[in-house]
Design an enzyme around this catalytic site. Structure first.
Site, PDB file in Angstrom:
ATOM      1  CB  THR A  82       0.948   9.866 -95.881  1.00  0.00           C
ATOM      2  OG1 THR A  82       1.999  10.784 -96.202  1.00  0.00           O
ATOM      3  CG2 THR A  82       0.483  10.131 -94.466  1.00  0.00           C
TER       4      THR A  82
ATOM      5  CG  ASN B 282      -0.616  18.355 -92.872  1.00  0.00           C
ATOM      6  OD1 ASN B 282      -0.078  19.411 -93.125  1.00  0.00           O
ATOM      7  ND2 ASN B 282      -1.876  18.096 -93.186  1.00  0.00           N
ATOM      8  CG  ASP B 283       3.959  21.816 -95.357  1.00  0.00           C
ATOM      9  OD1 ASP B 283       4.287  20.944 -96.188  1.00  0.00           O
ATOM     10  OD2 ASP B 283       4.094  23.043 -95.564  1.00  0.00           O
ATOM     11  CB  VAL B 284       6.793  18.072 -90.949  1.00  0.00           C
ATOM     12  CG1 VAL B 284       8.001  17.352 -90.410  1.00  0.00           C
ATOM     13  CG2 VAL B 284       6.708  19.460 -90.364  1.00  0.00           C
TER      14      VAL B 284
ATOM     15  CG  ASP C 117       5.296  11.371 -93.869  1.00  0.00           C
ATOM     16  OD1 ASP C 117       4.088  11.358 -94.189  1.00  0.00           O
ATOM     17  OD2 ASP C 117       5.926  12.423 -93.645  1.00  0.00           O
TER      18      ASP C 117
ATOM     19  CG  ASP D 165       0.718  18.165 -96.934  1.00  0.00           C
ATOM     20  OD1 ASP D 165       0.726  17.895 -98.147  1.00  0.00           O
ATOM     21  OD2 ASP D 165       1.381  19.097 -96.443  1.00  0.00           O
TER      22      ASP D 165
ATOM     23  CE1 TYR E  74       5.224  11.092 -97.319  1.00  0.00           C
ATOM     24  CE2 TYR E  74       5.270  12.141 -99.481  1.00  0.00           C
ATOM     25  CZ  TYR E  74       4.572  11.571 -98.428  1.00  0.00           C
ATOM     26  OH  TYR E  74       3.196  11.479 -98.500  1.00  0.00           O
TER      27      TYR E  74
ATOM     28  CD1 TRP F 209      -0.604  15.364 -89.189  1.00  0.00           C
ATOM     29  CD2 TRP F 209       1.022  14.125 -90.090  1.00  0.00           C
ATOM     30  NE1 TRP F 209      -0.965  15.063 -90.478  1.00  0.00           N
ATOM     31  CE2 TRP F 209       0.008  14.307 -91.056  1.00  0.00           C
ATOM     32  CE3 TRP F 209       2.131  13.373 -90.441  1.00  0.00           C
ATOM     33  CZ2 TRP F 209       0.086  13.776 -92.337  1.00  0.00           C
ATOM     34  CZ3 TRP F 209       2.215  12.830 -91.718  1.00  0.00           C
ATOM     35  CH2 TRP F 209       1.202  13.046 -92.635  1.00  0.00           C
TER      36      TRP F 209
ATOM     37  CD1 TRP G 146       5.165  14.222 -90.527  1.00  0.00           C
ATOM     38  CD2 TRP G 146       6.173  13.955 -88.558  1.00  0.00           C
ATOM     39  NE1 TRP G 146       4.713  15.212 -89.696  1.00  0.00           N
ATOM     40  CE2 TRP G 146       5.318  15.069 -88.475  1.00  0.00           C
ATOM     41  CE3 TRP G 146       6.920  13.604 -87.442  1.00  0.00           C
ATOM     42  CZ2 TRP G 146       5.195  15.825 -87.319  1.00  0.00           C
ATOM     43  CZ3 TRP G 146       6.794  14.358 -86.271  1.00  0.00           C
ATOM     44  CH2 TRP G 146       5.935  15.450 -86.231  1.00  0.00           C
TER      45      TRP G 146
END
Ligand code: ABN
Length: 176
Positions: A164, A148-150, A120, A76, A161, A101, A152
């Protein structure tokens, strides 16, 4: 443990008195070569199986930059391969998050499932290219390391960010 120190010291002194430096080096070299024949040496055995973190180089740029590419099944975010890096590297100026993740992706080329760690890359503005929203094996926030909606980048100095990467950790099952 004193007796062990003494024993080691006496042994080394004994060897030093009776064996020349050249012949002891030859002895060590011979035993290293011999042991490589007797025991399978790990890096060689692994190389034969192929390295899952360089094997993407065998595929086309179009394939690896696609969200449908097998190892990106849990991404994501923006694919680093489109952001100056590669599927496994962040590219210049971005730092990989130490936390990640994990998901499980199916590789259609060998029919096996692989555990993939999604890191990330941090410290630069969002890349904005090749955005993927995949969620195979993704779980809600209560299973934090499968979410994954974080962002990292939480453990990095610079929380921005950027993109990924998809690092293959290994197959979920080992063949005997
Ligand atoms: N793990 C990618 C990401 C980054 C920031 C916000 C949401 C998701």
């Amino acid at each position: 443990m004193l007796w062990l120190d003494k024993f080691g010291e006496n042994l080394s002194r004994g060897i030093a008195r009776n064996v020349s430096r050249r012949s002891s080096l030859a002895l060590i070299a011979k035993s290293m070569v011999g042991s490589a024949f007797i025991m399978p040496v790990l890096p060689i055995a692994r190389a034969q199986d192929g390295d899952p973190n360089t094997d993407w180089k065998l595929d086309t740029k179009e394939e690896v930059e696609s969200c449908d590419y097998w190892r990106h099944c849990g991404v994501d975010g923006f694919l680093c391969g489109c952001c100056g890096g590669s599927p496994t590297s962040c590219g210049p100026g971005a730092e990989r998050s130490p936390v990640s993740w994990v998901g499980t992706c199916h590789n259609p080329k060998d029919g096996k499932d692989y555990m993939v760690s999604y890191h990330d890359c941090c410290g630069k503005n969002p890349c904005g290219r090749c955005y993927c929203f995949n969620d195979v094996g993704e779980r809600p926030g209560y299973q934090f390391f499968r979410t994954n909606d974080v962002n990292w980048c939480i453990a990095n100095k610079n929380l921005n960010y950027h993109c990924t990467v998809s690092i293959v950790l290994g197959p979920t099952k080992y063949d005997n």
